[in-house]
Structure formats: structure tokens, C-alpha cells
Motif scaffolding. Structure first.
Motif, mmCIF file in Angstrom:
data_model
loop_
_atom_site.group_PDB
_atom_site.id
_atom_site.type_symbol
_atom_site.label_atom_id
_atom_site.label_comp_id
_atom_site.label_asym_id
_atom_site.label_seq_id
_atom_site.Cartn_x
_atom_site.Cartn_y
_atom_site.Cartn_z
ATOM 1 N N VAL A 1 0.824 -1.207 0.000
ATOM 2 C CA VAL A 1 0.000 0.000 0.000
ATOM 3 C C VAL A 1 0.858 1.256 0.000
ATOM 4 O O VAL A 1 0.620 2.184 -0.784
ATOM 5 N N SER A 2 1.874 1.318 0.865
ATOM 6 C CA SER A 2 2.680 2.527 0.965
ATOM 7 C C SER A 2 3.377 2.841 -0.353
ATOM 8 O O SER A 2 3.351 3.980 -0.828
ATOM 9 N N HIS A 3 3.993 1.829 -0.950
ATOM 10 C CA HIS A 3 4.702 2.059 -2.209
ATOM 11 C C HIS A 3 3.754 2.512 -3.311
ATOM 12 O O HIS A 3 3.985 3.527 -3.975
ATOM 13 N N THR A 4 2.672 1.791 -3.483
ATOM 14 C CA THR A 4 1.768 2.093 -4.598
ATOM 15 C C THR A 4 1.057 3.423 -4.403
ATOM 16 O O THR A 4 0.943 4.225 -5.342
ATOM 17 N N VAL A 5 0.567 3.681 -3.208
ATOM 18 C CA VAL A 5 -0.144 4.942 -2.965
ATOM 19 C C VAL A 5 0.796 6.128 -3.153
ATOM 20 O O VAL A 5 0.397 7.170 -3.695
ATOM 21 N N SER A 6 2.048 5.995 -2.720
ATOM 22 C CA SER A 6 3.005 7.082 -2.926
ATOM 23 C C SER A 6 3.177 7.379 -4.408
ATOM 24 O O SER A 6 3.185 8.548 -4.828
ATOM 25 N N LEU A 7 3.334 6.331 -5.226
ATOM 26 C CA LEU A 7 3.449 6.541 -6.671
ATOM 27 C C LEU A 7 2.193 7.194 -7.246
ATOM 28 O O LEU A 7 2.270 8.105 -8.075
ATOM 29 N N MET A 8 1.035 6.720 -6.800
ATOM 30 C CA MET A 8 -0.219 7.261 -7.327
ATOM 31 C C MET A 8 -0.393 8.723 -6.953
ATOM 32 O O MET A 8 -0.865 9.533 -7.764
ATOM 33 N N GLU B 1 0.828 14.703 -21.575
ATOM 34 C CA GLU B 1 1.611 14.328 -20.402
ATOM 35 C C GLU B 1 0.692 13.987 -19.230
ATOM 36 O O GLU B 1 0.976 13.048 -18.448
ATOM 37 N N ALA B 2 -0.406 14.700 -19.102
ATOM 38 C CA ALA B 2 -1.358 14.410 -18.030
ATOM 39 C C ALA B 2 -1.977 13.031 -18.220
ATOM 40 O O ALA B 2 -2.147 12.269 -17.260
ATOM 41 N N ALA B 3 -2.304 12.705 -19.482
ATOM 42 C CA ALA B 3 -2.875 11.384 -19.750
ATOM 43 C C ALA B 3 -1.866 10.279 -19.440
ATOM 44 O O ALA B 3 -2.224 9.219 -18.903
ATOM 45 N N THR B 4 -0.598 10.517 -19.763
ATOM 46 C CA THR B 4 0.436 9.530 -19.454
ATOM 47 C C THR B 4 0.552 9.314 -17.948
ATOM 48 O O THR B 4 0.667 8.178 -17.473
ATOM 49 N N ALA B 5 0.526 10.404 -17.177
ATOM 50 C CA ALA B 5 0.609 10.290 -15.725
ATOM 51 C C ALA B 5 -0.600 9.552 -15.162
ATOM 52 O O ALA B 5 -0.478 8.733 -14.246
ATOM 53 N N LEU B 6 -1.781 9.817 -15.724
ATOM 54 C CA LEU B 6 -2.987 9.130 -15.251
ATOM 55 C C LEU B 6 -2.950 7.636 -15.585
ATOM 56 O O LEU B 6 -3.440 6.814 -14.808
ATOM 57 N N ARG B 7 -2.378 7.300 -16.738
ATOM 58 C CA ARG B 7 -2.224 5.883 -17.063
ATOM 59 C C ARG B 7 -1.279 5.207 -16.068
ATOM 60 O O ARG B 7 -1.482 4.044 -15.685
ATOM 61 N N ALA B 8 -0.248 5.941 -15.651
ATOM 62 C CA ALA B 8 0.658 5.391 -14.642
ATOM 63 C C ALA B 8 -0.072 5.162 -13.322
ATOM 64 O O ALA B 8 0.175 4.169 -12.629
ATOM 65 N N VAL B 9 -0.973 6.074 -12.973
ATOM 66 C CA VAL B 9 -1.786 5.889 -11.768
ATOM 67 C C VAL B 9 -2.632 4.626 -11.894
ATOM 68 O O VAL B 9 -2.736 3.820 -10.960
ATOM 69 N N GLU B 10 -3.243 4.448 -13.072
ATOM 70 C CA GLU B 10 -4.084 3.267 -13.297
ATOM 71 C C GLU B 10 -3.263 1.985 -13.204
ATOM 72 O O GLU B 10 -3.687 1.005 -12.564
ATOM 73 N N GLU B 11 -2.083 1.971 -13.830
ATOM 74 C CA GLU B 11 -1.241 0.774 -13.789
ATOM 75 C C GLU B 11 -0.776 0.468 -12.364
ATOM 76 O O GLU B 11 -0.720 -0.691 -11.959
ATOM 77 N N ARG C 1 9.178 2.395 -12.665
ATOM 78 C CA ARG C 1 8.066 3.141 -12.058
ATOM 79 C C ARG C 1 8.578 4.329 -11.243
ATOM 80 O O ARG C 1 8.021 5.426 -11.320
ATOM 81 N N ILE C 2 9.626 4.108 -10.463
ATOM 82 C CA ILE C 2 10.166 5.185 -9.644
ATOM 83 C C ILE C 2 10.751 6.288 -10.530
ATOM 84 O O ILE C 2 10.553 7.489 -10.276
ATOM 85 N N SER C 3 11.474 5.883 -11.579
ATOM 86 C CA SER C 3 12.068 6.873 -12.492
ATOM 87 C C SER C 3 10.995 7.670 -13.202
ATOM 88 O O SER C 3 11.112 8.903 -13.343
ATOM 89 N N PHE C 4 9.948 7.003 -13.649
ATOM 90 C CA PHE C 4 8.865 7.706 -14.334
ATOM 91 C C PHE C 4 8.157 8.676 -13.392
ATOM 92 O O PHE C 4 7.642 9.715 -13.821
ATOM 93 N N ALA C 5 8.127 8.347 -12.100
ATOM 94 C CA ALA C 5 7.478 9.227 -11.128
ATOM 95 C C ALA C 5 8.316 10.454 -10.804
ATOM 96 O O ALA C 5 7.828 11.363 -10.123
ATOM 97 N N GLY C 6 9.570 10.492 -11.281
ATOM 98 C CA GLY C 6 10.362 11.704 -11.108
ATOM 99 C C GLY C 6 11.654 11.552 -10.361
ATOM 100 O O GLY C 6 12.354 12.545 -10.133
ATOM 101 N N LEU C 7 12.027 10.330 -9.961
ATOM 102 C CA LEU C 7 13.284 10.135 -9.245
ATOM 103 C C LEU C 7 14.206 9.257 -10.087
ATOM 104 O O LEU C 7 13.998 8.043 -10.182
ATOM 105 N N PRO C 8 15.244 9.832 -10.724
ATOM 106 C CA PRO C 8 16.171 9.012 -11.510
ATOM 107 C C PRO C 8 16.855 7.974 -10.625
ATOM 108 O O PRO C 8 17.267 8.280 -9.507
ATOM 109 N N VAL C 9 16.965 6.769 -11.147
ATOM 110 C CA VAL C 9 17.555 5.666 -10.383
ATOM 111 C C VAL C 9 18.640 5.014 -11.221
ATOM 112 O O VAL C 9 18.428 4.674 -12.380
#
Length: 281
Positions: A70-77, A94-104, A157-165
Motif C-alpha cells: 500500500v505505501s509504495h503504490t499509494v506514494s506513486l499514485m 503528459e497528463a494522460a500519461t501520468a494518469l495511465r501510470a496511476v491506473e497501472e 516506475r520510480i524513475s517515471f514518477a520523477g526520481l532518476p535511479v
């Protein structure tokens, strides 16, 4: 003493001896029954204590799994939904891409939760299957718990959310016991999630080292540092976590005879480092 007195005395003595032995036997039997009863009570108490300890351990394990999922997924969402809201009017693609990431992320969380619930309440026929979306009938078998083989999608997933890894693998990768494999994955997941949630820029570095006798995992968050004058201005205080994540990680690692260290870095950011023995019997 007459000739009949000797047998009479012998009979009396014999009767007295039999009576004494009978009394002694009865006392011994009562003591034995009392000892057996007390031992049975002690064994029952031991069984109850063992059952309570097993329930508590299982409750803690479930709490750790739920927190990790829950913590990991909710943080990403939350991060992706916030990004979508900021660019919804100006950059709809870009907004649609971010929303698709939320859905995934939501779908992935549901899959993991169904897996956990399937372990807690398996089907009546003894099979653990994952229902197909929108259907009540069993679908494909439940996927196993995540391990280091799923490190790539996690980093994406983490990189797409904004944190380069950046990921480094040293040593010769080899199959790991399932418990250690899951623990290593959860360490990286929790550390990256915390870096994404609480980080002030920078990037994350993940190192997995396959040593001869141990698996070493390290996650560094290279944030800004007050020592170099690059720290951002103070931001409003965020909601502080309960600490269950790091506590759960320490418990996971301790179960395998390892140790975990998590602390702030003097140069900025955070460091999580774990060592898990591989040759423990």
C-alpha cells in the motif's frame, strides 16, 4: 504364647503390611495423577503460548506485506496524480500519461493484494488462483511474490514518477532463497519509495552485490546538502510516517540473520544498507 497365637500374629502383621502398602500405593497414585495433571496443564499453557506467538508473528508479517504494497503504490499514485493535475490544462498528453501510470499502479496493487488475500483465504479446493478482471471465476494462477527479477519494473516506475535511479549489480547473480529474494526486493522498494516521497531532488543509486557468503543491498538518495549550500529553502512539514516501514525491514532482515542500517547522509540524502547471509543453515 499358644500354638494358635503365632499364625494370628503373622496374619495381623501381614494384613497391616498389605494395608500399609495399599495406603502407600494410593498416595503414590494420587501424587502421580497430580503430577500428570500439572504437566498436562503446563503443556496446554505452552501450546497456547506457542499459538499466540505464531498468531502475533503472522499478524506482523501480514502488516509488513500490506505496508510494503500500500505505501509504495499509494506514494506513486499520489505523485503521478499531482503531476497530472499540474499539467492537465497545458499538456494534456503528459497528463494522460501520468494518469495511465496511476491506473497501472492501482492494478498492480490490486494484483499484489489479491495474492496476499489468496494466501490468507485459499479456495476451498486448495488452489490459489487470481480471478480474472471483472469475473468471479478463477483465472490464472497467482504470481509469486516479487524478487530481484522484478527490480527493473520497480526502477522504471520510480524513475517515471520523477526520481532518476541508477542500478549497479556486482558479483555473479545466482538464484536466491525465496525469503531472501523477497526481502532484498522489499528493501529496495521501501528505500526508493521513501526517497521519492521525502527527497528534495537528486537521484537514487541502488547497489546489489552477490558476495560469496552474503547478499549486500545498498540504496543511496543523493539529495541536496546544506554543507555545499545547495539545499533548497525549508518546505512545509510533511506528514511523518509511523516508522513501520524501516521497522518491518529490520525484522525481515533479522529473520535471515542479517542486519540493516538506515540513516541520513552527512552530504545530503539518505542511505539504507543491508547484509543478508546466504550460508545460514
Amino acid at each position: 504364647m499358644g500354638e494358635y497365637d503365632v499364625p494370628a500374629v503373622a496374619l495381623v502383621v501381614a494384613c497391616a503390611a498389605v494395608l500399609g502398602l495399599t495406603v502407600a500405593l494410593l498416595r503414590t497414585r494420587r501424587r502421580w495423577q497430580a503430577a500428570v495433571g500439572e504437566r498436562g496443564w503446563l503443556l496446554e499453557r505452552e501450546r497456547e503460548s506457542a499459538a499466540e506467538a505464531a498468531v502475533a508473528a503472522e499478524r506482523d508479517r501480514i502488516a509488513r506485506e500490506l505496508h510494503d504494497i500500500v505505501s509504495h503504490t499509494v506514494s506513486l499514485m499520489v505523485v503521478q496524480a499531482s503531476a497530472a493535475r499540474e499539467v492537465l490544462g497545458t499538456m494534456p498528453d503528459e497528463a494522460a500519461t501520468a494518469l495511465r501510470a496511476v491506473e497501472e499502479a492501482g492494478r498492480g496493487a490490486m494484483t499484489d493484494l489479491r495474492h496476499l488475500l489468496g494466501l490468507l483465504a485459499p479456495a476451498q479446493d486448495g488452489t490459489d488462483t487470481d480471478p480474472a478482471p471483472g469475473e468471479g471465476a478463477p483465472g490464472t494462477p497467482l504470481s509469486p511474490q516479487p524478487g530481484l527479477d522484478r527490480l527493473g519494473p520497480l526502477v522504471d516506475r520510480i524513475s517515471f514518477a520523477g526520481l532518476p535511479v541508477e542500478v549497479r549489480i556486482s558479483g555473479e547473480p545466482r538464484p536466491l532463497p525465496q525469503g531472501i529474494d523477497v526481502t532484498a526486493y522489499r528493501i529496495i522498494q521501501e528505500a526508493l519509495t521513501n526517497a521519492l516521497r521525502h527527497g528534495d531532488g537528486g537521484k537514487a543509486e541502488v547497489t546489489v552485490r552477490y558476495a560469496e557468503h552474503a547478499l549486500r543491498v545498498e540504496v543511496l538518495n543523493t539529495g541536496a546538502s546544506v554543507l555545499t549550500g545547495t539545499a533548497p529553502p525549508p518546505r512545509p512539514q510533511r506528514h511523518a510516517g509511523t516508522g513501520r516501514g524501516l521497522l518491518g525491514l529490520r525484522e525481515r532482515v533479522a529473520l535471515h540473520g542479517g542486519d540493516l542500517d538506515a540513516r541520513r547522509r552527512l552530504g545530503g540524502g539518505y542511505r539504507v544498507r543491508a547484509r543478508i547471509p546466504l550460508d545460514r543453515p
